[in-house]
Scaffold this motif. Sequence first.
Motif, mmCIF file in Angstrom:
data_model
loop_
_atom_site.group_PDB
_atom_site.id
_atom_site.type_symbol
_atom_site.label_atom_id
_atom_site.label_comp_id
_atom_site.label_asym_id
_atom_site.label_seq_id
_atom_site.Cartn_x
_atom_site.Cartn_y
_atom_site.Cartn_z
ATOM 1 N N GLN A 35 49.464 8.632 103.133
ATOM 2 C CA GLN A 35 48.430 8.682 104.168
ATOM 3 C C GLN A 35 47.195 9.437 103.717
ATOM 4 O OE1 GLN A 35 50.559 10.371 107.525
ATOM 5 N NE2 GLN A 35 51.097 8.333 108.301
ATOM 6 N N GLN A 36 47.351 10.276 102.689
ATOM 7 C CA GLN A 36 46.218 11.047 102.177
ATOM 8 C C GLN A 36 46.375 11.238 100.680
ATOM 9 O OE1 GLN A 36 45.797 15.138 103.527
ATOM 10 N NE2 GLN A 36 43.565 14.978 103.445
ATOM 11 N N ALA A 37 45.279 11.022 99.933
ATOM 12 C CA ALA A 37 45.333 11.186 98.474
ATOM 13 C C ALA A 37 43.927 11.175 97.897
ATOM 14 C CB ALA A 37 46.170 10.071 97.833
ATOM 15 N N ASN A 38 43.810 11.666 96.667
ATOM 16 C CA ASN A 38 42.590 11.527 95.878
ATOM 17 C C ASN A 38 42.719 10.211 95.127
ATOM 18 O OD1 ASN A 38 41.403 14.413 96.146
ATOM 19 N ND2 ASN A 38 43.557 14.735 95.632
ATOM 20 N N VAL A 39 41.903 9.240 95.478
ATOM 21 C CA VAL A 39 42.052 7.880 94.951
ATOM 22 C C VAL A 39 41.198 7.684 93.705
ATOM 23 C CG1 VAL A 39 41.721 5.426 95.436
ATOM 24 C CG2 VAL A 39 42.625 6.944 97.216
ATOM 25 N N VAL A 40 41.818 7.127 92.655
ATOM 26 C CA VAL A 40 41.130 6.822 91.396
ATOM 27 C C VAL A 40 41.398 5.360 91.061
ATOM 28 C CG1 VAL A 40 40.881 7.371 88.951
ATOM 29 C CG2 VAL A 40 41.468 9.185 90.589
ATOM 30 N N LYS B 91 43.420 8.631 103.900
ATOM 31 C CA LYS B 91 42.435 9.693 104.022
ATOM 32 C C LYS B 91 42.177 10.325 102.660
ATOM 33 C CE LYS B 91 43.612 10.970 108.792
ATOM 34 N NZ LYS B 91 44.102 12.065 109.673
ATOM 35 N N ASP B 92 40.957 10.786 102.463
ATOM 36 C CA ASP B 92 40.596 11.381 101.181
ATOM 37 C C ASP B 92 41.068 12.832 101.097
ATOM 38 O OD1 ASP B 92 39.281 11.204 98.638
ATOM 39 O OD2 ASP B 92 37.738 12.527 99.440
ATOM 40 N N GLY B 93 41.428 13.262 99.868
ATOM 41 C CA GLY B 93 41.762 14.665 99.641
ATOM 42 C C GLY B 93 43.253 14.912 99.580
ATOM 43 N N GLY B 94 43.621 16.175 99.747
ATOM 44 C CA GLY B 94 45.029 16.551 99.653
ATOM 45 C C GLY B 94 45.430 16.890 98.229
ATOM 46 N N THR B 95 46.715 17.047 98.007
ATOM 47 C CA THR B 95 47.218 17.448 96.687
ATOM 48 C C THR B 95 47.682 16.266 95.841
ATOM 49 O OG1 THR B 95 49.431 17.798 97.619
ATOM 50 C CG2 THR B 95 47.947 19.701 97.548
ATOM 51 N N GLN B 96 47.902 15.120 96.461
ATOM 52 C CA GLN B 96 48.395 13.965 95.719
ATOM 53 C C GLN B 96 47.250 13.106 95.181
ATOM 54 O OE1 GLN B 96 51.126 11.930 98.395
ATOM 55 N NE2 GLN B 96 52.848 13.147 97.617
ATOM 56 N N PHE B 97 47.564 12.341 94.139
ATOM 57 C CA PHE B 97 46.619 11.392 93.539
ATOM 58 C C PHE B 97 47.204 9.997 93.619
ATOM 59 C CE2 PHE B 97 44.952 15.276 91.945
ATOM 60 C CZ PHE B 97 43.628 15.043 91.608
ATOM 61 N N LEU B 98 46.347 9.045 93.951
ATOM 62 C CA LEU B 98 46.741 7.640 93.929
ATOM 63 C C LEU B 98 45.883 6.915 92.902
ATOM 64 C CD1 LEU B 98 48.427 5.288 95.144
ATOM 65 C CD2 LEU B 98 46.487 4.857 96.667
ATOM 66 N N TYR B 99 46.512 6.424 91.836
ATOM 67 C CA TYR B 99 45.811 5.653 90.813
ATOM 68 C C TYR B 99 46.058 4.166 91.054
ATOM 69 C CZ TYR B 99 44.302 9.506 87.872
ATOM 70 O OH TYR B 99 43.659 10.618 87.380
ATOM 71 N N ALA B 100 44.962 3.406 91.080
ATOM 72 C CA ALA B 100 45.040 1.959 91.223
ATOM 73 C C ALA B 100 44.475 1.330 89.955
ATOM 74 C CB ALA B 100 44.257 1.504 92.444
ATOM 75 N N PHE B 101 45.214 0.421 89.324
ATOM 76 C CA PHE B 101 44.781 -0.124 88.042
ATOM 77 C C PHE B 101 45.444 -1.472 87.768
ATOM 78 C CE2 PHE B 101 48.373 2.712 87.490
ATOM 79 C CZ PHE B 101 49.274 1.957 86.757
ATOM 80 N N SER B 102 45.005 -2.122 86.690
ATOM 81 C CA SER B 102 45.566 -3.400 86.267
ATOM 82 C C SER B 102 46.360 -3.218 84.984
ATOM 83 C CB SER B 102 44.455 -4.432 86.027
ATOM 84 O OG SER B 102 43.667 -4.601 87.183
ATOM 85 N N LEU B 103 47.457 -3.942 84.875
ATOM 86 C CA LEU B 103 48.227 -3.980 83.634
ATOM 87 C C LEU B 103 47.684 -5.094 82.740
ATOM 88 C CD1 LEU B 103 51.826 -3.450 85.064
ATOM 89 C CD2 LEU B 103 50.458 -1.804 83.778
ATOM 90 N N GLY B 104 48.291 -5.236 81.559
ATOM 91 C CA GLY B 104 47.801 -6.213 80.592
ATOM 92 C C GLY B 104 47.878 -7.643 81.079
ATOM 93 N N ASP B 105 48.843 -7.947 81.955
ATOM 94 C CA ASP B 105 48.973 -9.310 82.495
ATOM 95 C C ASP B 105 48.142 -9.511 83.756
ATOM 96 O OD1 ASP B 105 50.338 -7.803 84.301
ATOM 97 O OD2 ASP B 105 52.273 -8.820 84.069
ATOM 98 N N GLU B 106 47.235 -8.559 84.037
ATOM 99 C CA GLU B 106 46.328 -8.581 85.194
ATOM 100 C C GLU B 106 47.029 -8.253 86.513
ATOM 101 O OE1 GLU B 106 43.087 -8.760 84.844
ATOM 102 O OE2 GLU B 106 43.343 -9.021 82.698
ATOM 103 N N SER B 107 48.327 -7.967 86.498
ATOM 104 C CA SER B 107 48.992 -7.553 87.728
ATOM 105 C C SER B 107 48.531 -6.146 88.110
ATOM 106 C CB SER B 107 50.515 -7.584 87.549
ATOM 107 O OG SER B 107 50.925 -6.681 86.536
#
Length: 382
Positions: free
Chosen positions: A334-339, A357-373
């Motif tokens: 529900q809350q994370a630093n999004v990258v 929501k922005d902030g908090g102690t957790q980080f959420l990384y969103a990215f693509s793998l080599g197969d574009e997934s």
Amino acid sequence: MDDTVLAFIEKHRNQSPAELALLLSKKPHLPKEFILNQVNGLQKAKQKLPFLVESEKFIYPSARAFSQASSEKTGTYKAGIFNAKKILDLSGGMGMDSYFFAQHAKEVTYVDWNEELVKTARTNFEALQASNITCVNSKAEYFILQNENSYDLIYLDPDRRAAKEKAYKIDECEPNVAELLPNIWEKTSYCLVKLSPMLDIQQALTQLPFCKEVHVVSVDNECKELLFLLENGFEREATTHCVNIQKESTQHFEFNFEQERAASNSLGEVENYLYEPNASILKAGAFKTVGQQFNLTKLATTTHLYTSTELRQNYPGRIIKVLEVSKPKKGLTQQANVVCRNFSMKPEQLKKKFKIKDGGTQFLYAFSLGDESKRFVLGELV
């Protein structure tokens, strides 16, 4: 600065520029531009040049000159790059680089074409007790031709706002360093050039021959300066120093582009730890070298994130302990630093879509793998 002006500045030093400008418009007997410059400087020096805040006699120049000056952190770092007794600063400006050089050098010559800046700098060097700095009012091109002295190091921070639009390419700045170099080599064997962090490093190297070192300098993971140390006649590959100055420590990473071209990374899925290189490494383009030197697996060729089963200490960047890996979905947190790295959305779009929501102690990384997934990684700082 008479007592009336000083008292006014002290009383209004925390007021917003807009409010202060309106107030001064009703007080024509006070020097409006001068007071605005002092209050602007006092407010911004708290973060940029904190050592000046306690100096009652320091006079701040225009907001433009202040914005172009090096910060205390980058100026201190820069002054330690090269051990020189006699330094020529051909782009004096506010004078901060000259001041930091003077902490190590025996003598520094400050040169600037703006007469008002030179007067202010001379007064300020006296206030700061920097008696080993000589101030000269001249254009860099004229001074280097007419002056017969030699120097251990010549420093240049060309004006990136000479044109109407903010410039950053070498031939758009004043003076044009590439054109000035033949004259510089008649006075020194070493030249240090500060350029915009917007500049492409590889392109700059084609215009700056004999480059021995490139320093990519970040402060708190924001790239601030590109520094090129040139040595007349140097023909080998330049060494690139990636530096990230933090509150408690400074991260260093060193490589050259020959190593980067030869390096290789294995690709794979997310393991126990996720690694993101700092801003200086990303700017320098050490995408394969940083993974190879720390024996990391890369998540995709164009996704500059890395992973490992065992923790790699002293990594020059952010290390995340992985808590969960999933395909993009709602409800992961529900809350994370999004990258976002090599992802189809920007952080603000992702937070809105997935109700995070922005902030908090957790980080959420969103990215693509080599197969574009696509993948989400939820984690916390190590």
